[in-house]
Design a protein around this motif. Structure first.
Motif, PDB file in Angstrom:
ATOM      1  N   PHE A 171     -36.880  86.170   0.732  1.00 25.94           N
ATOM      2  CA  PHE A 171     -37.821  85.051   0.785  1.00 25.94           C
ATOM      3  C   PHE A 171     -37.086  83.743   1.086  1.00 25.94           C
ATOM      4  O   PHE A 171     -37.509  82.956   1.933  1.00 25.94           O
ATOM      5  CB  PHE A 171     -38.566  84.945  -0.542  1.00 25.94           C
ATOM      6  CG  PHE A 171     -39.655  83.907  -0.562  1.00 25.94           C
ATOM      7  CD1 PHE A 171     -40.945  84.237  -0.190  1.00 25.94           C
ATOM      8  CD2 PHE A 171     -39.389  82.602  -0.945  1.00 25.94           C
ATOM      9  CE1 PHE A 171     -41.958  83.285  -0.206  1.00 25.94           C
ATOM     10  CE2 PHE A 171     -40.385  81.641  -0.949  1.00 25.94           C
ATOM     11  CZ  PHE A 171     -41.682  81.984  -0.576  1.00 25.94           C
ATOM     12  N   VAL A 172     -35.982  83.522   0.409  1.00 28.90           N
ATOM     13  CA  VAL A 172     -35.227  82.280   0.589  1.00 28.90           C
ATOM     14  C   VAL A 172     -34.586  82.234   1.972  1.00 28.90           C
ATOM     15  O   VAL A 172     -34.596  81.199   2.643  1.00 28.90           O
ATOM     16  CB  VAL A 172     -34.160  82.132  -0.519  1.00 28.90           C
ATOM     17  CG1 VAL A 172     -33.268  80.933  -0.242  1.00 28.90           C
ATOM     18  CG2 VAL A 172     -34.834  81.973  -1.876  1.00 28.90           C
ATOM     19  N   VAL A 173     -34.040  83.362   2.429  1.00 28.52           N
ATOM     20  CA  VAL A 173     -33.427  83.405   3.759  1.00 28.52           C
ATOM     21  C   VAL A 173     -34.470  83.145   4.835  1.00 28.52           C
ATOM     22  O   VAL A 173     -34.231  82.412   5.794  1.00 28.52           O
ATOM     23  CB  VAL A 173     -32.736  84.770   3.988  1.00 28.52           C
ATOM     24  CG1 VAL A 173     -32.314  84.919   5.439  1.00 28.52           C
ATOM     25  CG2 VAL A 173     -31.521  84.911   3.084  1.00 28.52           C
ATOM     26  N   TRP A 174     -35.654  83.737   4.680  1.00 31.17           N
ATOM     27  CA  TRP A 174     -36.737  83.499   5.643  1.00 31.17           C
ATOM     28  C   TRP A 174     -37.145  82.038   5.631  1.00 31.17           C
ATOM     29  O   TRP A 174     -37.478  81.456   6.666  1.00 31.17           O
ATOM     30  CB  TRP A 174     -37.936  84.381   5.272  1.00 31.17           C
ATOM     31  CG  TRP A 174     -39.233  83.927   5.866  1.00 31.17           C
ATOM     32  CD1 TRP A 174     -39.616  84.026   7.178  1.00 31.17           C
ATOM     33  CD2 TRP A 174     -40.312  83.273   5.181  1.00 31.17           C
ATOM     34  NE1 TRP A 174     -40.874  83.490   7.347  1.00 31.17           N
ATOM     35  CE2 TRP A 174     -41.332  83.016   6.137  1.00 31.17           C
ATOM     36  CE3 TRP A 174     -40.523  82.898   3.854  1.00 31.17           C
ATOM     37  CZ2 TRP A 174     -42.527  82.395   5.796  1.00 31.17           C
ATOM     38  CZ3 TRP A 174     -41.711  82.289   3.521  1.00 31.17           C
ATOM     39  CH2 TRP A 174     -42.697  82.035   4.489  1.00 31.17           C
ATOM     40  N   LYS A 175     -37.086  81.445   4.468  1.00 27.49           N
ATOM     41  CA  LYS A 175     -37.508  80.056   4.316  1.00 27.49           C
ATOM     42  C   LYS A 175     -36.612  79.102   5.103  1.00 27.49           C
ATOM     43  O   LYS A 175     -37.055  78.042   5.535  1.00 27.49           O
ATOM     44  CB  LYS A 175     -37.484  79.693   2.833  1.00 27.49           C
ATOM     45  CG  LYS A 175     -38.270  78.459   2.483  1.00 27.49           C
ATOM     46  CD  LYS A 175     -38.238  78.256   0.986  1.00 27.49           C
ATOM     47  CE  LYS A 175     -38.927  76.962   0.631  1.00 27.49           C
ATOM     48  NZ  LYS A 175     -38.801  76.679  -0.798  1.00 27.49           N
ATOM     49  N   VAL A 176     -35.344  79.476   5.300  1.00 25.24           N
ATOM     50  CA  VAL A 176     -34.438  78.647   6.100  1.00 25.24           C
ATOM     51  C   VAL A 176     -35.009  78.462   7.493  1.00 25.24           C
ATOM     52  O   VAL A 176     -35.210  77.349   7.974  1.00 25.24           O
ATOM     53  CB  VAL A 176     -33.045  79.313   6.214  1.00 25.24           C
ATOM     54  CG1 VAL A 176     -32.164  78.531   7.164  1.00 25.24           C
ATOM     55  CG2 VAL A 176     -32.389  79.413   4.855  1.00 25.24           C
ATOM     56  N   LYS A 177     -35.305  79.573   8.125  1.00 27.01           N
ATOM     57  CA  LYS A 177     -35.826  79.519   9.487  1.00 27.01           C
ATOM     58  C   LYS A 177     -37.189  78.847   9.528  1.00 27.01           C
ATOM     59  O   LYS A 177     -37.453  77.990  10.378  1.00 27.01           O
ATOM     60  CB  LYS A 177     -35.928  80.942  10.045  1.00 27.01           C
ATOM     61  CG  LYS A 177     -36.587  81.031  11.414  1.00 27.01           C
ATOM     62  CD  LYS A 177     -36.780  82.477  11.822  1.00 27.01           C
ATOM     63  CE  LYS A 177     -37.588  82.562  13.115  1.00 27.01           C
ATOM     64  NZ  LYS A 177     -37.863  83.968  13.483  1.00 27.01           N
TER      65      LYS A 177
END
Length: 287
Positions: free
Chosen positions: A161-167
């Motif tokens: 979730f957090v990694v996706w949030k970067v993009k």
């Protein structure tokens, strides 16, 4: 509609808090430590905003409030974020409405959300059904094992979730900055502004209205960028606006003023060759 119900939210929050307590107890009995996910949880909130220097009176109040501020920093974040837990159901049920792309990050997020929900509902089933009758495993052991599986699935989902949030956050920031630059360029062209944002001729009533509207719209865009990316996002927006003005006046001096909205304005992204952003640069924001 169920997820917006105060009763559902309170009940789910109470359940998640209780599960966290049981997880801590379970690990203490087994003399093991719970996986630390605080660095991920901190990325779920909005970034801190820069405050204006306090006045002479404000300094006195700031000194009084400083201990309270330090105590807030020591408050432990809940391990299971209610919002992110409910997002898993939205992602699984309505991926096209939640996700703006279909890349590797989105795929991993959907898979981890599906696995998390599966483990979550298995845990609820264990709690509701009580001890299993067909196996020799006691209810308590069965609960602890499923609680561990649930927490493992949560950690994987939270990371995705957090990694996706970067993009997602950076793409949204790009759109906001690009919109602000297009407004700036349109205003400079319409009002025939000079480098100091003044018109070569007296502004007409309509031009003044356009200028005021652009300033108001840009203020809204600035607020959105600051909420999304904090002061770093505002600096990127100011840099892009400055670059837009420089290119406009440079083209004008060369006798070929820009006639179309800026298409290449974007915020600098820290993306490596694999197309992935380092986790350390996840913006502390919620979308």
């Amino acid at each position: 509609m169920s997820m917006e119900s105060p009763v559902v939210l309170r009940s789910t929050k109470a359940l998640l808090d209780r599960l966290e307590k049981r997880l801590v107890i379970s690990h203490s009995v087994a003399s093991s430590s719970v996986e630390n996910v605080d660095h991920l949880l901190k990325r779920l909130g909005s970034p801190p905003r820069r405050r204006a220097p306090p006045s002479r009176e404000g300094k006195t109040r700031a000194v009084v409030k400083r201990p309270a501020k330090s105590s807030e920093a020591s408050i432990k974040l809940p391990r299971y974020s209610l919002r992110v837990v409910l997002c898993a159901y939205m992602i699984l049920a309505h991926p096209s409405a939640v996700l703006s792309g279909q890349g590797e990050r989105e795929k991993q997020l959907i898979e981890s959300a599906a696995n998390f929900i599966k483990e979550f509902e298995l845990l609820i089933k264990v709690i509701l059904d009580g001890p299993g009758q067909s196996s020799g495993v006691t209810g308590q052991r069965k609960f602890r094992a499923q609680l561990a599986n649930f927490d493992k699935a949560w950690c994987s989902y939270l990371y995705s979730f957090v990694v996706w949030k970067v993009k997602d956050a950076r793409l949204l920031e790009e759109d906001l900055v690009r919109a602000a630059c297009k407004l700036e360029l349109s205003m400079m062209q319409t009002c025939k502004l000079t480098a100091d944002r003044h018109s070569q001729n007296n502004l007409t009533h309509d031009m003044k209205a356009i200028q005021k509207q652009v300033i108001d719209d840009q203020k809204l865009l600035r607020d959105k960028v600051q909420h999304l990316s904090g002061d770093a996002g505002l600096e990127r927006m100011n840099s892009a606006l400055s670059d837009t003005r420089s290119k406009f006046f440079e083209a004008k001096e060369n006798g070929s003023p820009l006639t179309a909205p800026v298409a290449n304005v974007s915020t600098p992204l820290s993306i490596n060759s694999s197309g992935k952003a380092p986790l350390s640069e996840v913006p502390e924001s919620s979308r």
